[in-house]
Design an enzyme around this catalytic site. Structure first.
Site, PDB file in Angstrom:
ATOM      1  N   SER A 148       0.840  -1.213   0.000  1.00  0.00           N
ATOM      2  CA  SER A 148       0.000   0.000   0.000  1.00  0.00           C
ATOM      3  C   SER A 148       0.867   1.252   0.000  1.00  0.00           C
ATOM      4  O   SER A 148       2.039   1.216   0.400  1.00  0.00           O
ATOM      5  CB  SER A 148      -0.880  -0.037   1.267  1.00  0.00           C
ATOM      6  OG  SER A 148      -1.614   1.151   1.424  1.00  0.00           O
ATOM      7  N   SER A 175       9.346   9.758   9.978  1.00  0.00           N
ATOM      8  CA  SER A 175       8.281  10.746   9.733  1.00  0.00           C
ATOM      9  C   SER A 175       8.718  12.103  10.264  1.00  0.00           C
ATOM     10  O   SER A 175       9.557  12.184  11.174  1.00  0.00           O
ATOM     11  CB  SER A 175       7.010  10.312  10.483  1.00  0.00           C
ATOM     12  OG  SER A 175       5.997  11.290  10.351  1.00  0.00           O
ATOM     13  N   TYR A 178       2.620   7.399  18.130  1.00  0.00           N
ATOM     14  CA  TYR A 178       3.268   7.345  16.815  1.00  0.00           C
ATOM     15  C   TYR A 178       4.535   8.195  16.818  1.00  0.00           C
ATOM     16  O   TYR A 178       5.602   7.753  16.387  1.00  0.00           O
ATOM     17  CB  TYR A 178       2.270   7.861  15.777  1.00  0.00           C
ATOM     18  CG  TYR A 178       2.769   7.920  14.342  1.00  0.00           C
ATOM     19  CD1 TYR A 178       3.055   6.763  13.635  1.00  0.00           C
ATOM     20  CD2 TYR A 178       2.902   9.152  13.685  1.00  0.00           C
ATOM     21  CE1 TYR A 178       3.479   6.820  12.308  1.00  0.00           C
ATOM     22  CE2 TYR A 178       3.315   9.222  12.357  1.00  0.00           C
ATOM     23  CZ  TYR A 178       3.597   8.055  11.678  1.00  0.00           C
ATOM     24  OH  TYR A 178       4.020   8.123  10.373  1.00  0.00           O
ATOM     25  N   LYS A 209       8.433   7.136  16.296  1.00  0.00           N
ATOM     26  CA  LYS A 209       9.220   7.690  15.182  1.00  0.00           C
ATOM     27  C   LYS A 209      10.426   8.492  15.696  1.00  0.00           C
ATOM     28  O   LYS A 209      11.505   8.436  15.092  1.00  0.00           O
ATOM     29  CB  LYS A 209       8.333   8.543  14.271  1.00  0.00           C
ATOM     30  CG  LYS A 209       7.237   7.758  13.535  1.00  0.00           C
ATOM     31  CD  LYS A 209       7.792   6.791  12.497  1.00  0.00           C
ATOM     32  CE  LYS A 209       6.693   6.185  11.624  1.00  0.00           C
ATOM     33  NZ  LYS A 209       7.208   5.225  10.622  1.00  0.00           N
ATOM     34  N   THR A 242      -1.865   8.590   1.198  1.00  0.00           N
ATOM     35  CA  THR A 242      -1.939   7.127   1.262  1.00  0.00           C
ATOM     36  C   THR A 242      -3.117   6.741   2.159  1.00  0.00           C
ATOM     37  O   THR A 242      -3.892   7.604   2.571  1.00  0.00           O
ATOM     38  CB  THR A 242      -0.654   6.546   1.887  1.00  0.00           C
ATOM     39  OG1 THR A 242      -0.624   6.916   3.268  1.00  0.00           O
ATOM     40  CG2 THR A 242       0.605   7.063   1.192  1.00  0.00           C
TER      41      THR A 242
HETATM   42  N1  NAP Z   1       1.407   8.889   4.485  1.00  0.00           N
HETATM   43  C1  NAP Z   1       2.004   9.797   5.250  1.00  0.00           C
HETATM   44  O1  NAP Z   1       1.562  10.966   5.321  1.00  0.00           O
HETATM   45  C2  NAP Z   1       3.251   9.437   6.012  1.00  0.00           C
HETATM   46  C3  NAP Z   1       3.981  10.494   6.580  1.00  0.00           C
HETATM   47  C4  NAP Z   1       5.137  10.199   7.297  1.00  0.00           C
HETATM   48  C5  NAP Z   1       5.558   8.880   7.414  1.00  0.00           C
HETATM   49  N2  NAP Z   1       4.828   7.879   6.849  1.00  0.00           N
HETATM   50  C6  NAP Z   1       5.319   6.505   7.023  1.00  0.00           C
HETATM   51  O2  NAP Z   1       5.410   5.877   5.762  1.00  0.00           O
HETATM   52  C7  NAP Z   1       5.301   4.468   5.939  1.00  0.00           C
HETATM   53  C8  NAP Z   1       4.314   3.909   4.941  1.00  0.00           C
HETATM   54  O3  NAP Z   1       3.009   4.400   5.268  1.00  0.00           O
HETATM   55  P1  NAP Z   1       1.884   4.714   4.176  1.00  0.00           P
HETATM   56  O4  NAP Z   1       1.580   6.152   4.283  1.00  0.00           O
HETATM   57  O5  NAP Z   1       2.243   4.160   2.850  1.00  0.00           O
HETATM   58  O6  NAP Z   1       0.635   3.941   4.840  1.00  0.00           O
HETATM   59  P2  NAP Z   1      -0.328   2.779   4.343  1.00  0.00           P
HETATM   60  O7  NAP Z   1      -0.883   3.087   3.004  1.00  0.00           O
HETATM   61  O8  NAP Z   1      -1.286   2.581   5.479  1.00  0.00           O
HETATM   62  O9  NAP Z   1       0.643   1.504   4.224  1.00  0.00           O
HETATM   63  C9  NAP Z   1       1.169   0.897   5.364  1.00  0.00           C
HETATM   64  C10 NAP Z   1       1.932  -0.366   4.985  1.00  0.00           C
HETATM   65  O10 NAP Z   1       2.454  -0.969   6.189  1.00  0.00           O
HETATM   66  C11 NAP Z   1       2.083  -2.328   6.219  1.00  0.00           C
HETATM   67  N3  NAP Z   1       1.840  -2.779   7.590  1.00  0.00           N
HETATM   68  C12 NAP Z   1       1.037  -2.190   8.525  1.00  0.00           C
HETATM   69  N4  NAP Z   1       0.981  -2.947   9.628  1.00  0.00           N
HETATM   70  C13 NAP Z   1       1.758  -4.041   9.391  1.00  0.00           C
HETATM   71  C14 NAP Z   1       2.091  -5.188  10.152  1.00  0.00           C
HETATM   72  N5  NAP Z   1       1.585  -5.404  11.387  1.00  0.00           N
HETATM   73  N6  NAP Z   1       2.905  -6.109   9.601  1.00  0.00           N
HETATM   74  C15 NAP Z   1       3.402  -5.936   8.357  1.00  0.00           C
HETATM   75  N7  NAP Z   1       3.125  -4.867   7.595  1.00  0.00           N
HETATM   76  C16 NAP Z   1       2.311  -3.932   8.099  1.00  0.00           C
HETATM   77  C17 NAP Z   1       0.783  -2.412   5.413  1.00  0.00           C
HETATM   78  O11 NAP Z   1       0.632  -3.716   4.871  1.00  0.00           O
HETATM   79  P3  NAP Z   1      -0.481  -4.804   5.302  1.00  0.00           P
HETATM   80  O12 NAP Z   1      -1.665  -4.059   5.836  1.00  0.00           O
HETATM   81  O13 NAP Z   1      -0.720  -5.553   4.045  1.00  0.00           O
HETATM   82  O14 NAP Z   1       0.214  -5.631   6.339  1.00  0.00           O
HETATM   83  C18 NAP Z   1       1.048  -1.406   4.305  1.00  0.00           C
HETATM   84  O15 NAP Z   1       1.751  -2.018   3.247  1.00  0.00           O
HETATM   85  C19 NAP Z   1       4.916   4.243   7.406  1.00  0.00           C
HETATM   86  O16 NAP Z   1       6.056   3.899   8.156  1.00  0.00           O
HETATM   87  C20 NAP Z   1       4.395   5.603   7.833  1.00  0.00           C
HETATM   88  O17 NAP Z   1       4.531   5.814   9.226  1.00  0.00           O
HETATM   89  C21 NAP Z   1       3.686   8.121   6.152  1.00  0.00           C
END
Ligand code: NAP
Length: 259
Positions: A16, A138, A151, A155, A186
């Protein structure tokens, strides 16, 4: 020599958002991917459709000890050039309303699982005298704001872990890159935990106003190629916040309390 083409890259959270965009961009650049998340069917479909040869290695990262044990079979058979710790879960709940178990769950996925997988690959990376560990932290790991206390704690912690490991691993020629994204469009807010551990399942206007996952993935790949130690990725206030925090901490505290 290319940092990506022909390299074996273990990518978590590949099902995702940022991870999915990274998988697509890395495969297009000729990487051989090991795709990790819990959604096995999504990962298998992805491995089939991406150009090149890729494999699926499902893990539930809410149990880092088990993930570490399961990873031994992977590292016994594969020389990992780059580990990208991208999987993560966010939070939308106030301190007063958040169960202790939610704090623990956030730490397991966002902090301990990064340590577990990093420790799984480091023995072979130090033995080969090469390797690169990348963690998607993050801006919330630089600046605290409301409703993200667990969170942000995880982080902030993971950024510290990366800094220490980078220092220790310099003599082994293993590189460490920390990425701090601001808002990225996302499923992160849908998947964010609320006070009782259930998912928020809602849009967040900050997230919908963020950069695309593809823009974020391109910036992450550039940071890897340029061997950067730490990069802030994003736009607007979320990108500026760490710099503002450094030079005007009281201003940032006032803004955080008002927002
Ligand atoms: N989007 C933002 O604004 C943002 C900002 C700063 C940092 N981030 C960081 O970017 C990273 C990716 O997030 P995203 O925004 O792409 O969110 P997302 O769309 O919710 O994707 C999260 C991913 O993490 C995996 N995941 C969650 N729980 C898991 C578990 N227990 N075991 C294995 N895999 C797990 C999910 O896969 P499954 O559900 O298939 O397991 C999914 O592939 C994260 O570390 C997030 O903290 C995001």
């Amino acid at each position: 020599m290319s940092k990506i083409n022909g390299k074996t890259i273990w990518l978590t959270g590949a099902s995702s958002g940022i991870g999915l965009a990274l998988a697509e961009a890395l495969a297009n650049k000729g990487a051989k991917l090991i795709l990790t998340a819990r959604s096995v069917a999504t990962l298998e479909e992805l491995a089939q459709r991406l150009p090149g040869e890729h494999s699926v290695f499902p893990l539930d990262l809410s149990n880092p000890e088990a993930a570490f044990e399961q990873s031994q079979a992977l590292v016994a058979n594969e020389a990992i050039d780059i580990l990208i710790n991208n999987a993560g879960v966010s939070q939308r709940s106030a301190v007063l309303e958040t169960d202790l178990s939610v704090y623990r769950q956030l730490m397991e996925i966002d902090y301990f699982s990064v340590i577990a997988l990093t420790k799984a690959v480091l023995p072979q990376m130090t033995a080969r005298k090469q390797g690169h560990v990348v963690t998607i932290a993050s801006v919330a790991g630089k600046v605290g704001s409301k409703l993200r206390s667990g969170y942000s704690g995880a982080k902030f912690g993971v950024i510290g872990f990366m800094d220490c490991a980078r220092a220790e691993m310099a003599e082994h020629n293993v590189q460490f890159t920390t990425i701090c994204p601001g808002f990225v469009r996302t499923q992160v807010s849908h998947n964010a935990l609320t006070g009782d551990g259930s998912k928020l399942n809602q849009e967040d206007p900050d997230i919908t106003g963020g950069i695309s996952p593809e823009e974020c993935a391109a910036a992450i790949i550039k940071a890897i190629e340029d061997n950067r130690s730490e990069v802030i990725v994003g736009k607007g206030l979320s990108k500026l916040a760490p710099t503002l925090q450094r030079f005007f901490p009281n201003l940032v505290r006032k803004i955080s309390a008002k927002r």
